[in-house]
Structure formats: C-alpha cells, structure tokens
Design an enzyme around this catalytic site. Structure first.
Site, PDB file in Angstrom:
ATOM      1  N   CYS A  14     -27.950  17.583  31.076  1.00 22.37           N
ATOM      2  CA  CYS A  14     -27.396  18.732  30.350  1.00 22.37           C
ATOM      3  C   CYS A  14     -27.728  20.026  31.076  1.00 22.37           C
ATOM      4  O   CYS A  14     -26.871  20.885  31.281  1.00 22.37           O
ATOM      5  CB  CYS A  14     -27.959  18.797  28.932  1.00 22.37           C
ATOM      6  SG  CYS A  14     -27.542  17.406  27.899  1.00 22.37           S
ATOM      7  N   GLU A  72     -21.760  14.710  27.077  1.00 21.38           N
ATOM      8  CA  GLU A  72     -21.515  16.124  27.348  1.00 21.38           C
ATOM      9  C   GLU A  72     -20.022  16.407  27.523  1.00 21.38           C
ATOM     10  O   GLU A  72     -19.497  17.392  27.008  1.00 21.38           O
ATOM     11  CB  GLU A  72     -22.278  16.562  28.603  1.00 21.38           C
ATOM     12  CG  GLU A  72     -23.718  16.916  28.365  1.00 21.38           C
ATOM     13  CD  GLU A  72     -23.887  18.288  27.730  1.00 21.38           C
ATOM     14  OE1 GLU A  72     -22.884  18.911  27.360  1.00 21.38           O
ATOM     15  OE2 GLU A  72     -25.027  18.734  27.599  1.00 21.38           O
TER      16      GLU A  72
END
Length: 636
Positions: A235, A308
């Site tokens: 991330c 994501e």
C-alpha cells in the site's frame, strides 16, 4: 528477411542458444550474436533431440530474460525495479508491478491526475480512505506488540505516527471541500474487504500460521509482525508510486489543480521516506524466515495489490472517462479492429531465430546423404557458413539502406506521405534480402511438426497472452483481432497463439511452401515490408463495414510497424526501439507515454461529446508493458 539477423532496426534477444555464457565478448544485441550462437550448436536429426532442444529453448529463454536489463528509454518505465534489489520488498514489488499499473490506470486515478475528478467522487474516496488509515494504525499497533527487537518497535511506532499525520491531512482536505465525514462513514465492500484482510493478518489469522496467543516464543511472534508488514508495505509503495507518477504530470507553475495537495503529499520526500522505511523494516523482519514463510509474505503482498486495485476501481464515478476504453464502445454502436505485430511485440525472441535454430539442428552432418524421399539439404557445416555470408551482407546493406531513408528531406514537418515514400527503399531492400534467403536453400527440409512444436513453446511477453485471451472473451465488445507479421512462417504464429486457446485470431504473414509437411525452401510471400503491412492493414479496414462506428488500434514495436501505427486511430508502441524513435523524430512523429496521453485526453472529456482520438497527426503512444495496454483497453 530482417528477422533472420539482429539489426539496428529491430534486434532479437536470441536467447535460445546453448553457449551464451561462453561468448562474453558478444552482446545479446550484437548483429553477429545469432550467427555465432548457431555455429556453436551440434546438429541432430532425431525427433527426441529436437524436442529436447525446443524444451531447453523455452526454459533457457525464461531464465536469460531475467538477467537481460531492459533497454534504456527516455520515457518513464512504470513499476520497474532495479535487478540488484534483492530484498523481499523490492522483489515482491517488481514481481507484482502489473497490479500497480492497473491501479494507476483506473478511471479514478486518471481523472484525479487530470484534475477533473468529480468533487463528490473525491469526497467519497476520502471518507473510505479514513477507514483504511484507521485500520492501518491498528495493524501497526498489533505489529508493535509482536515485534521482539526494541529498534523494530520504535520503527513501527514511528510508522504509526505517520499514519496519524496522514489522517490529519485528510481532515484538512475535508475542511477545504466543506465535507462532513460523519455523513459518509459507512464502508463500501472494497474498503471492508481490505480492512478485514489487514486486521485478520495482524491478528495472526493467516493460512497455515498459528495465532499470536498460541505462539510459544518471541521469535514466532515476530513472524506475525513480518506478515502484517507484508500486507501493508505494498500500500505504501503503491501510493508513493502513484504520487510520483502524478507529480511528474503537474506543470511546475500550476497552482490551480484541485487535487494538488493530495498529489504533493504522496509524492513528497516525507512520504517516499516512509515507504522506504516500511520496506527496510519488512526486509529486516524477513531476513531469518524460511523459504516457505517468505512465500507466505509474497502471497500476502500479491493479495494486497489486488485489493488496492479493487479499492480504486470501487470509487463511484458518474463522469465520462477515457479508460477503460471498452466501456465506451457499446457493441450496438461500435466495432473495434485490433491489430498487433508479432516478433518482439508479442514475443521475447524473433521468430526467424527459432526457424534458423530448427534448420541448423535438423540439418544432416557432412557425411550423411539424403534418402530417396528426402528433400536435398546442405550439410549443417555448409548451412552455418551460408548463414554467415547472408548475415554479413544483410547487416552491411541494411545499415546503408537506413542511412538513405534518414537522408530524405522532410522540411521539418510531419508528412505521412514523405515517410511512406522513404520506406519504399526499405521495402525494396527487404524483398531482395528475402529472395537471397530463398535462393540459398537454407530453409529447405524444415519439418512442419517441428515448427508447430516450437510455436507451442514460444515465450510471449508478460501479459500478452492474457490480454488477447481477455479481448476475445470480453462480453459487450465487438472486436476483430488481426496479427500482421513479417514472419516467414505463419504456422509458427498460429501454433504460438493456439497454445493459449487463441486459434481464432486472424494471422497475416508469409508462409512456408511444403511437400508432405517438409519445407521446400520457398516462401509464399504475403507480408515482407512496411508497405505490405500497410496494404494488408488498409484492406482489412476497407472490408470491416460501415454499419457501426469504427475504431482501430495498432500495437507494434519497430520501424516496420510505423506506417500502420500512424494510420490507426490509436497507435501504441511497445517497448523502446531507438531506431523507431530516430526515424520518427526525423519525420516529425511525436511519442507520448500512454498514461500521460490518457491524462491529457481525460482533460478533454466532455459529457455527451464523442472523444476524438486522432486530434494530432503523427502522434503515437508508448507503453512499457502489455499490462498498460490491458489496463487502458479492458481495465482490471
């Protein structure tokens, strides 16, 4: 002919040969690498030996590609990581960079970069990201409890503080836009999916791993900290990557971009340092793990990248966007005609190198004579010598031909007609070179079965096969796919695609002439030059019908593709061919990285108005990988 030998226009990696390590003085891109490598092979005529060689070629090309550095490029390479980075963080980022590209090319990120993202969409994203960051802070807290080393605890604590600072930044965004997060506090499914996954990992609920309460030693608890960071590091790296990509597209003096504060934050030195810090910490915590435990981290990393992308894709947009392109092509109204080159656009080795290998290794030894039913062939020794003569002649004459093309006066302006006229010189050269190959007899006696087996084992560029599989299976898309190639043997291409279930693709290439499945050495000439490719391209477009709106895309990598690339509505250059750029610059062609081009197009998007792709003559888009093309045309 140009595919027989490496050349300044389109070089072959030639990765299929045995003695690469014994030729330190020869570059993989040397014009003579193919010749010397072929000369080092031992001929064999048995089917078993031929099959083993083809299997060796498939494995060897995979392993060697991992060691060949990418060509230097003036355009940014999306998601590329240096080969000498050996930590689990860098290794995983490089391995799963495909997902970073899919996140970058989402409608949300492209619109954000363009500055015309709907305000409500940005507000919704901020509200979801707040939940995201709170889960991050909680996961850091759990990781700190699992860490055994005091320095590691301090480092994790610092990372947690940076998340809290990021939450403050979000609050300032909220105040700037006059939004109330309390009104939009519920999680959407994508946010819920990631936060559940992250907190479960931080709690030790990882497949095949004991929970923290059942762990007997501090070392075992430290593994949970490593696993948790494995689910968080991607991330941080992804946001740092996106921030840098978007920052590069901002004008230096711009202050009016509505989302400049967001871009500045994630491209800042501070955030980039945080991304490096968590990567270093993950590498440190993973240093003593077993191979099986490192595999668990890789799986967590991969899952995070996927989640994501799903997070960005889940952001609701009602505005018109340029990507994915297929979303705008209603099959009731639109027909897409998709073209692609084959050699080094789809493959990692040139098809002629494969055909040359088959010819060499199946040739008879000097003391062997053909049987009554065999086509007469030169011996393997004579064949190697003949390749040498053809190679030297081709290289010398080709270089002179290119210089003659570049000597053409263009007046400094883009002129398609001038470029086409100049490339007629190259067309004449290629046809003469092919004629010499046919006359030499070097292609005599190649078995169709060997060609098909070689085709099945051709290694395609990463993501290429998956793209075509998804294109032909895509629902709600009217698409015809055509492959245009100089390849001497269309059977090789058909076998390469058929092995991936893509037998329905339309192949336009030259063909071998056979007698009872044995090549006579003759080539049925269909596509020998840039001019021939253009003629085939135009004929296909002419016959596609006018009952719908038509859009054409051409994907290629070399000078041989340039006329088709420029004629198509959208021309995409894969990789970075220095000779193509040199010729393009001479004739006024502009090269724009695909993501940058899409952001510019997004700025032109007006609801209810059709998007025009051919607004600037001589414009080509460049893509560093098939993942970019996939993300643009089909989406995630």
């Amino acid at each position: 002919m140009r595919h027989l030998f490496t050349s300044p226009i389109k070089t072959s990696f030639s990765l299929l040969f045995y003695k690469t390590k014994t030729l330190p003085s020869l570059s993989l891109r040397s014009p003579h690498f193919l010749l010397h490598s072929l000369s080092s092979l031992s001929p064999s005529s048995s089917s078993t030996s031929r099959l083993s060689l083809l299997q060796f070629f498939a494995c060897k090309s995979r392993s060697l590609m991992a060691t060949v550095p990418p060509p230097r490029s003036t355009t940014p390479s999306i998601g590329v990581v240096a080969a000498n980075d050996v930590g689990i963080s860098r290794r995983s980022w490089n391995k799963f960079k495909r997902d970073s590209i899919f996140s970058l090319f989402t409608p949300f990120v492209i619109s954000l970069a363009a500055g015309n993202l709907e305000l409500e969409a940005f507000r919704h994203y901020i509200s979801q990201d707040v939940h995201f960051l709170k889960a991050f802070a909680q996961a850091y807290e759990l990781s700190e409890e699992c860490a055994d080393d005091d320095e590691d605890k301090v480092a994790i604590s610092e990372l947690r503080k940076s998340v809290l600072e990021e939450l403050k930044m979000h609050n300032s965004c909220v105040q700037e836009w006059g939004s109330d997060l309390g009104k939009e506090s519920s999680l959407n499914s994508a946010t819920q999916k990631y936060t559940d996954f992250l907190l479960a990992t931080a709690s030790g609920k990882v497949e095949g791993v004991k929970g923290p309460g059942k762990l007997g030693t501090p070392f075992e608890k430290t593994k949970i900290a490593a696993y948790t960071l494995g689910a968080m590091t991607p991330c941080m790296r992804l946001y740092a990557f996106i921030g840098k990509e978007l920052q590069a597209l901002l004008d230096s003096d711009i202050s009016s971009h509505p989302y400049k504060k967001w871009i500045d934050n994630y491209s800042s030195e501070g955030f980039q340092a945080c991304a490096l810090q968590i990567e270093d910490l993950l590498d440190k915590l993973s240093a003593s793990l077993t191979g099986e435990e490192l595999d668990i981290i890789e799986k967590l990393y991969k899952q995070t990248m996927k989640l994501e992308t799903e997070f960005f894709m889940a952001q609701p947009l009602t505005q018109k966007t340029v990507a994915p392109l297929s979303k705008e092509l209603n099959p009731e109204e639109w027909r897409l005609t998709l073209f692609s080159d084959f050699d080094l656009t789809c493959t990692i080795v040139d098809s002629s190198a494969i055909l040359a290998e088959i010819a060499i290794v199946t040739a008879p030894k000097s003391d062997q004579s053909p049987t009554e039913n065999q086509i007469a062939r030169m011996s393997s020794a004579d064949l190697r010598n003949t390749w040498g003569v053809l190679s030297r002649q081709y290289t010398e004459e080709y270089e002179q031909c290119i210089e003659n093309v570049l000597a053409t006066d263009t007046g400094g302006e883009f002129s398609y007609e001038a470029l086409q006229k100049a490339l007629e010189l190259l067309a004449d050269f290629e046809k003469k070179a092919n004629a010499r190959v046919i006359d030499s007899g070097v292609l005599k006696g190649v078995n169709l079965d060997d060609i098909r087996k070689a085709g099945e084992r051709i290694i395609l560029q990463d993501g290429c096969k998956n793209f075509f599989q998804n294109v032909v299976q895509k629902e709600n898309l009217d698409v015809n796919v055509h492959v245009l190639s100089y390849c001497w043997c269309g059977d090789l291409i058909r076998s390469a695609f058929a092995s991936g279930g893509l037998g329905a693709l339309n192949i336009h290439a030259n063909e071998f002439n056979y007698e009872e499945s044995i090549s006579t050495g003759e080539i049925i000439k269909k596509v020998e030059s840039p001019i021939d490719k253009l003629q085939a391209f135009d004929e296909i477009l002419m016959n596609r019908g006018n009952d719908k709106q038509n859009l054409s895309i051409y994907i290629g990598d070399s000078v041989g593709d340039v006329l088709c690339l420029l004629r198509a509505d959208i021309g995409i250059v894969v990789g970075s061919s220095s000779s193509l750029r040199r010729l393009g610059s001479h004739f006024g062609v502009s090269f724009v990285p695909l993501f940058e081009g899409l952001v510019k197009k997004q700025r032109e998007c007006v609801e209810g108005t059709p998007l025009r792709w051919k607004t600037k003559p001589g414009l080509l888009y460049t893509a560093s990988s098939w993942s970019e093309i996939h993300a643009f045309i089909l989406g995630f």
